[in-house]
Design a protein around this motif. Structure first.
Motif, mmCIF file in Angstrom:
data_model
loop_
_atom_site.group_PDB
_atom_site.id
_atom_site.type_symbol
_atom_site.label_atom_id
_atom_site.label_comp_id
_atom_site.label_asym_id
_atom_site.label_seq_id
_atom_site.Cartn_x
_atom_site.Cartn_y
_atom_site.Cartn_z
ATOM 1 N N ALA A 1 13.011 -3.785 -3.109
ATOM 2 C CA ALA A 1 12.327 -4.906 -4.134
ATOM 3 C C ALA A 1 13.189 -4.803 -5.602
ATOM 4 O O ALA A 1 13.396 -6.010 -5.967
ATOM 5 N N ARG A 2 13.411 -3.810 -6.076
ATOM 6 C CA ARG A 2 14.404 -3.684 -7.264
ATOM 7 C C ARG A 2 15.779 -4.239 -6.727
ATOM 8 O O ARG A 2 16.211 -5.074 -7.675
ATOM 9 N N GLN A 3 16.347 -4.021 -5.667
ATOM 10 C CA GLN A 3 17.557 -4.602 -5.520
ATOM 11 C C GLN A 3 17.395 -5.806 -5.249
ATOM 12 O O GLN A 3 18.325 -6.791 -5.508
ATOM 13 N N THR A 4 16.344 -6.695 -4.715
ATOM 14 C CA THR A 4 16.036 -7.945 -4.436
ATOM 15 C C THR A 4 16.158 -8.666 -5.846
ATOM 16 O O THR A 4 16.528 -9.775 -5.853
ATOM 17 N N ARG A 5 15.393 -8.017 -6.641
ATOM 18 C CA ARG A 5 15.198 -9.084 -8.067
ATOM 19 C C ARG A 5 16.577 -8.768 -8.615
ATOM 20 O O ARG A 5 16.743 -9.708 -9.373
ATOM 21 N N TYR B 1 0.779 -1.348 -0.117
ATOM 22 C CA TYR B 1 -0.026 0.053 0.014
ATOM 23 C C TYR B 1 0.881 1.182 -0.082
ATOM 24 O O TYR B 1 0.537 2.143 -0.684
ATOM 25 N N TYR B 2 2.064 1.260 0.795
ATOM 26 C CA TYR B 2 2.947 2.470 0.575
ATOM 27 C C TYR B 2 3.512 2.683 -0.600
ATOM 28 O O TYR B 2 3.515 3.786 -1.090
ATOM 29 N N LEU C 1 9.943 0.202 -3.147
ATOM 30 C CA LEU C 1 10.281 0.058 -4.606
ATOM 31 C C LEU C 1 11.867 -0.196 -4.727
ATOM 32 O O LEU C 1 12.472 -0.956 -5.363
ATOM 33 N N LEU C 2 12.708 0.473 -3.967
ATOM 34 C CA LEU C 2 14.090 0.259 -4.051
ATOM 35 C C LEU C 2 14.446 -1.010 -3.672
ATOM 36 O O LEU C 2 15.411 -1.940 -4.174
ATOM 37 N N LEU D 1 6.950 8.717 0.900
ATOM 38 C CA LEU D 1 8.268 8.390 0.537
ATOM 39 C C LEU D 1 8.687 6.911 1.023
ATOM 40 O O LEU D 1 9.649 6.107 0.338
ATOM 41 N N PRO D 2 8.150 6.400 2.021
ATOM 42 C CA PRO D 2 8.295 4.935 2.314
ATOM 43 C C PRO D 2 8.122 3.941 1.486
ATOM 44 O O PRO D 2 8.716 2.888 1.198
ATOM 45 N N GLY D 3 7.163 4.384 0.578
ATOM 46 C CA GLY D 3 6.927 3.546 -0.704
ATOM 47 C C GLY D 3 7.776 3.675 -1.666
ATOM 48 O O GLY D 3 7.996 2.655 -2.377
#
Length: 332
Positions: free
Chosen positions: A315-319, A102-103, A312-313, A306-308
Motif C-alpha cells: 500500500a505504501r509503495q502504491t501511494r 484484516y491482516y 502495508l508495504l 506478517l502478511p499484514g
C-alpha cells in the motif's frame, strides 16, 4: 459504540472541545501500557527471564508454518464476519479487500501498544474509502464485540462441560462483571447521547448483528476463529515438549486467549503471560511452563500476522508511485 467512536462523532459535530478528550485518551493510553508493563515486571520478578528465553528458543519452523496456515483460516473467518456486518450497515467491501485489511490490522495490533490500534486504522481507512466514517467505525466495533462475545460463551461452556471447578467460578464472575459493566456504560452513555445515536445503536444490533440471516454466519465465523487460535496455542504447548492431554489444554487455551484480549498489553504482551502463569500453576503445571507457552504462542501469533506487513508495504509503495498522466510520447 465505545468512547473512541463517541468522541469521533462529537468532534465531527463540533459539540466538544479538543483538549479534554485528548487528555482523557492520553491518560487511558498510559494507564493501559502501565498495566501491561506491571504484569510483565511481576512475572519476571517471580519466574525470572528463563521462560522468556526458552519461549524464543523453542519456536521452531514447523510450528511457525502451522501457525501461518491456521491463521490464514482464522483471518478469512474474521474478515468474512466483518464483511457481513459492514454490508448490513451499508458499507460493504469485497472479501479480498476485507482479508487484506484484516491482516494489516492484526499486524498493527501485534506490534503496537494497546492491541486495538490496528482495528482503529482498519475502520478509519475503510471509512475514508467508502465516504462514511461513522458506519465503518460501527462495523468494526460490532465485529470485534460479536467475536469476543462468542469467545466468552465458548470459554464458559467448555469449562462447564469439562467440569473444571477451579476455573468455573472465576470465569462466571468475570462474565457477570463484564456484562454488568457493559450495561452500566450503555446506560450512562444512553443518558448523554442523542436519541438519534441511541436509535442507531439499537438498529445496528437488530439489523446488523442479530438478524436471522446474519447471526448464524457471525456465530460460525467466530467459532472457527476461536478454535483456530486455540489450535495455535496447543501447537505452542507441544513445542515446549509438555505432555498434557488436549482435554486439559483446550480450557487453558480458551482462558488465556480470553484474558489476552484485555486492552492493557504492550504489543500483545502482558495479560496473556500473566493469565497463562496463573492458569498453568492452578493445575499444578507450574507458572514457568505457562509463561514459556505464552511466549511461544506470542511468537507464533506475531509471525502469523506478517502478511499484514506485506499489505502495508504494498500500500505504501502504491501511494508513492507517481501518477502516469502522460503517455510515453507526449513530451516529444
Amino acid at each position: 459504540m465505545n468512547q473512541r467512536q463517541v468522541t469521533a462523532v462529537l468532534l465531527a459535530r463540533g459539540t466538544t472541545t479538543r483538549s479534554e478528550p485528548a487528555i482523557s485518551r492520553s491518560i487511558w493510553t498510559w494507564a493501559r501500557l502501565a498495566g501491561g508493563a506491571a504484569i510483565l515486571a511481576v512475572l519476571v520478578w517471580r519466574v525470572g527471564t528463563g521462560p522468556l528465553v526458552d519461549g524464543l528458543r523453542l519456536t521452531t519452523g514447523w510450528s511457525l508454518a502451522a501457525a501461518l496456515a491456521i491463521t490464514s483460516l482464522t483471518t478469512l473467518c474474521c474478515a468474512w464476519r466483518w464483511r457481513i456486518i459492514a454490508g448490513r450497515l451499508g458499507v460493504e467491501m469485497p472479501l479480498r479487500t476485507a482479508v487484506a485489511a484484516y491482516y494489516r490490522s492484526q499486524f498493527l495490533n501485534a506490534t503496537l501498544p494497546g492491541g486495538v490500534i490496528g482495528d482503529v486504522h482498519r475502520a478509519v481507512r475503510h471509512g475514508r474509502e467508502v465516504g462514511d466514517l461513522g458506519r465503518s467505525l460501527r462495523a468494526v466495533a460490532w465485529e470485534r464485540a460479536s467475536g469476543f462475545t462468542v469467545q466468552i460463551v465458548l470459554t464458559v461452556g467448555v469449562l462447564f462441560l469439562l467440569s473444571w471447578p477451579a476455573f468455573v467460578p472465576p470465569a462466571a464472575v468475570t462474565v457477570v462483571a463484564g456484562v454488568a459493566l457493559i450495561a452500566v456504560l450503555l446506560y450512562l452513555k444512553g443518558r448523554r447521547l442523542s436519541s438519534r445515536i441511541g436509535r442507531a445503536l439499537t438498529s445496528d444490533l437488530r439489523d446488523a448483528v442479530l438478524a436471522p440471516r446474519v447471526w448464524p454466519g457471525i456465530l460460525l465465523a467466530s467459532t472457527v476463529a476461536v478454535l483456530g487460535h486455540a489450535a495455535v496455542f496447543l501447537i505452542a504447548v507441544r513445542a515446549t515438549g509438555a505432555d498434557v492431554s488436549p482435554a486439559r489444554l483446550l480450557p487453558l487455551a480458551l482462558l488465556v486467549l480470553t484474558a489476552s484480549a484485555a486492552p492493557t498489553n504492550i504489543a500483545g504482551w502482558g495479560p496473556r503471560e500473566g493469565a497463562a502463569a496463573w492458569a498453568f500453576s492452578s493445575l499444578g503445571l507450574g507458572a514457568t511452563l505457562g509463561v514459556t507457552v505464552a511466549v511461544v504462542y506470542g511468537m507464533l501469533a506475531l509471525v502469523a500476522t506478517l502478511p499484514g506487513a506485506v499489505v502495508l508495504l504494498v500500500a505504501r509503495q502504491t501511494r508513492q508511485m507517481p501518477p502516469n498522466s502522460e503517455s510515453p510520447g507526449a513530451s516529444q
